[in-house]
Design a protein around this motif. Sequence first.
Motif, PDB file in Angstrom:
ATOM      1  N   GLY A   1      65.455   5.576  33.566  1.00  0.00           N
ATOM      2  CA  GLY A   1      65.264   5.503  32.122  1.00  0.00           C
ATOM      3  C   GLY A   1      63.972   4.790  31.757  1.00  0.00           C
ATOM      4  O   GLY A   1      63.181   4.406  32.633  1.00  0.00           O
ATOM      5  N   ARG A   2      63.777   4.600  30.457  1.00  0.00           N
ATOM      6  CA  ARG A   2      62.546   4.000  29.949  1.00  0.00           C
ATOM      7  C   ARG A   2      62.913   2.828  29.041  1.00  0.00           C
ATOM      8  O   ARG A   2      63.840   2.953  28.226  1.00  0.00           O
ATOM      9  CB  ARG A   2      61.791   5.082  29.162  1.00  0.00           C
ATOM     10  CG  ARG A   2      60.441   4.702  28.600  1.00  0.00           C
ATOM     11  CD  ARG A   2      59.839   5.936  27.896  1.00  0.00           C
ATOM     12  NE  ARG A   2      60.730   6.426  26.844  1.00  0.00           N
ATOM     13  CZ  ARG A   2      60.747   5.944  25.594  1.00  0.00           C
ATOM     14  NH1 ARG A   2      59.934   4.952  25.246  1.00  0.00           N
ATOM     15  NH2 ARG A   2      61.581   6.432  24.707  1.00  0.00           N
ATOM     16  N   ILE A   3      62.208   1.724  29.184  1.00  0.00           N
ATOM     17  CA  ILE A   3      62.539   0.530  28.378  1.00  0.00           C
ATOM     18  C   ILE A   3      62.135   0.754  26.918  1.00  0.00           C
ATOM     19  O   ILE A   3      60.975   1.012  26.607  1.00  0.00           O
ATOM     20  CB  ILE A   3      61.871  -0.736  28.938  1.00  0.00           C
ATOM     21  CG1 ILE A   3      62.437  -1.042  30.331  1.00  0.00           C
ATOM     22  CG2 ILE A   3      62.090  -1.932  28.001  1.00  0.00           C
ATOM     23  CD1 ILE A   3      61.825  -2.237  31.018  1.00  0.00           C
TER      24      ILE A   3
ATOM     25  N   ILE B   1      79.366   1.442  26.804  1.00  0.00           N
ATOM     26  CA  ILE B   1      80.537   2.324  26.925  1.00  0.00           C
ATOM     27  C   ILE B   1      80.047   3.757  27.062  1.00  0.00           C
ATOM     28  O   ILE B   1      79.307   4.258  26.202  1.00  0.00           O
ATOM     29  CB  ILE B   1      81.494   2.146  25.729  1.00  0.00           C
ATOM     30  CG1 ILE B   1      82.123   0.755  25.815  1.00  0.00           C
ATOM     31  CG2 ILE B   1      82.589   3.216  25.755  1.00  0.00           C
ATOM     32  CD1 ILE B   1      82.959   0.329  24.660  1.00  0.00           C
ATOM     33  N   ILE B   2      80.405   4.382  28.180  1.00  0.00           N
ATOM     34  CA  ILE B   2      79.973   5.754  28.451  1.00  0.00           C
ATOM     35  C   ILE B   2      81.216   6.638  28.476  1.00  0.00           C
ATOM     36  O   ILE B   2      82.151   6.400  29.240  1.00  0.00           O
ATOM     37  CB  ILE B   2      79.232   5.840  29.808  1.00  0.00           C
ATOM     38  CG1 ILE B   2      78.001   4.914  29.800  1.00  0.00           C
ATOM     39  CG2 ILE B   2      78.824   7.276  30.107  1.00  0.00           C
ATOM     40  CD1 ILE B   2      77.332   4.741  31.154  1.00  0.00           C
TER      41      ILE B   2
ATOM     42  N   VAL C   1      67.571   0.300  27.703  1.00  0.00           N
ATOM     43  CA  VAL C   1      66.902   1.363  28.463  1.00  0.00           C
ATOM     44  C   VAL C   1      67.433   2.718  28.009  1.00  0.00           C
ATOM     45  O   VAL C   1      68.646   2.974  28.044  1.00  0.00           O
ATOM     46  CB  VAL C   1      67.138   1.166  29.985  1.00  0.00           C
ATOM     47  CG1 VAL C   1      66.500   2.307  30.776  1.00  0.00           C
ATOM     48  CG2 VAL C   1      66.592  -0.185  30.438  1.00  0.00           C
ATOM     49  N   GLU C   2      66.493   3.581  27.581  1.00  0.00           N
ATOM     50  CA  GLU C   2      66.897   4.912  27.116  1.00  0.00           C
ATOM     51  C   GLU C   2      66.867   5.893  28.281  1.00  0.00           C
ATOM     52  O   GLU C   2      65.889   5.971  29.020  1.00  0.00           O
ATOM     53  CB  GLU C   2      65.965   5.390  26.001  1.00  0.00           C
ATOM     54  CG  GLU C   2      66.471   6.664  25.367  1.00  0.00           C
ATOM     55  CD  GLU C   2      65.615   7.139  24.189  1.00  0.00           C
ATOM     56  OE1 GLU C   2      66.129   7.941  23.388  1.00  0.00           O
ATOM     57  OE2 GLU C   2      64.449   6.721  24.074  1.00  0.00           O
ATOM     58  N   LEU C   3      67.966   6.641  28.418  1.00  0.00           N
ATOM     59  CA  LEU C   3      68.066   7.643  29.475  1.00  0.00           C
ATOM     60  C   LEU C   3      67.572   8.983  28.929  1.00  0.00           C
ATOM     61  O   LEU C   3      67.512   9.176  27.709  1.00  0.00           O
ATOM     62  CB  LEU C   3      69.527   7.771  29.944  1.00  0.00           C
ATOM     63  CG  LEU C   3      70.225   6.463  30.316  1.00  0.00           C
ATOM     64  CD1 LEU C   3      71.665   6.738  30.702  1.00  0.00           C
ATOM     65  CD2 LEU C   3      69.507   5.760  31.462  1.00  0.00           C
ATOM     66  N   PRO C   4      67.251   9.936  29.804  1.00  0.00           N
ATOM     67  CA  PRO C   4      66.822  11.259  29.332  1.00  0.00           C
ATOM     68  C   PRO C   4      67.860  11.923  28.434  1.00  0.00           C
ATOM     69  O   PRO C   4      67.540  12.766  27.603  1.00  0.00           O
ATOM     70  CB  PRO C   4      66.643  12.066  30.628  1.00  0.00           C
ATOM     71  CG  PRO C   4      66.541  11.074  31.723  1.00  0.00           C
ATOM     72  CD  PRO C   4      67.223   9.830  31.272  1.00  0.00           C
ATOM     73  N   THR C   5      69.138  11.533  28.583  1.00  0.00           N
ATOM     74  CA  THR C   5      70.221  12.130  27.786  1.00  0.00           C
ATOM     75  C   THR C   5      70.263  11.576  26.362  1.00  0.00           C
ATOM     76  O   THR C   5      71.042  12.032  25.540  1.00  0.00           O
ATOM     77  CB  THR C   5      71.569  11.785  28.437  1.00  0.00           C
ATOM     78  OG1 THR C   5      71.649  10.342  28.523  1.00  0.00           O
ATOM     79  CG2 THR C   5      71.697  12.365  29.826  1.00  0.00           C
TER      80      THR C   5
END
Length: 373
Positions: A314-316, A253-254, A330-334
């Motif tokens: 993103g990065r796992i 959920i964004i 996955v982590e986003l830069p935000t």
Amino acid sequence: MPQTVFAPWDDPNEKPLISFQRVTKRFGDFTAIDDISLDIFSREFFALLGPSGCGKTTLMRMLAGFETPTEGKIFLAGQDIAPVPPNKRAVNMMFQSYALFPHLTVWDNIAFGLKREGKDKDAIEARVNEMLKLTRLEKFKSRKPHQISGGQRQRVALARSLAKAPKLLLLDEPLGALDAKLRQDTQFELVDIQEKTGTTFVIVTHDQEEAMTVASRVAVMDEGKLMQVSTPDRIYESPDSVYVADFIGDVNIIEGRAHQTGDNVQVIWAEGQPPLMAKTQKDFSLDQQCWLAIRPEKVAISAERPQAPNTLRGRILDIAYLGNISTYHVELPTGHVIKAQEANTRRIARRSFTWEDEVWLSWTDTAGVLLDR
């Protein structure tokens, strides 16, 4: 001949079997059920789903006659059931504990209610044998409850509840005591038995998978209110609130702000990030708060940047391996974490991505549901 779809709730000429009309139930200052109106139709397998304390059991207990509404009316087959005592209602209830008589055989447990009604011997014999056959318990009819498994005890309780041919059978968390594998098998058995007998089943459960498996329609409840009542596929694919989207299945959920042109919406959601694209039939005012709900299986993961309406880098962070599928966190830069799911069609050693890998996530503009509450 094509099979007709069972959907009496879509037919304005169909009369409901059960009708809750503006029902409220209070215990002192606490409102357990808050102004609920709901119709349930004959031959339906209806699920009341929600977390503990949401009011689903209170709703069922009012149908059974163990509680009376503080306000509003409940009709069963067109009759106001408030003055009808529990034992005179064409309703039977199967409890989570099964409540079998330990000293009686399976056969006598099933026959118990029929004997109390004073039915003649041949009628009882015929009905009990029919129930044994329906629940595949013929081989166990002479055993006592402690001599059979949990799943078999569950079927005895079901056979006993159905023996009196109620119009309505209420099932309170009926599979709670079974292990996962048996639970799954029993869910399909329940559906099968419900279809064969044509009895209306209303099941109370907090297990979303169970509700989605067995029910023709599901009512998602929270704090004494109905959040959404619909078929399982509609509740999963088109939830009408963040609460329902979040309660059923896994979801991303964004939160953002809507900028709409026609049925296209740009969701402004994070500083320095491109807007997300979504399509919707709803109308959003400029800059209105909104939530984009996307199921992990609708999010693709790739090493190269794909061509898609929505792409994020993103990065796992984590990988949940569930045998048939893997869920990548996955982590986003935000700082947002988005889940993407992939079917494991190849052996695990040949998996394309691992922890700390930089990846691209993508989805179409129709993959998500845009919500306004």
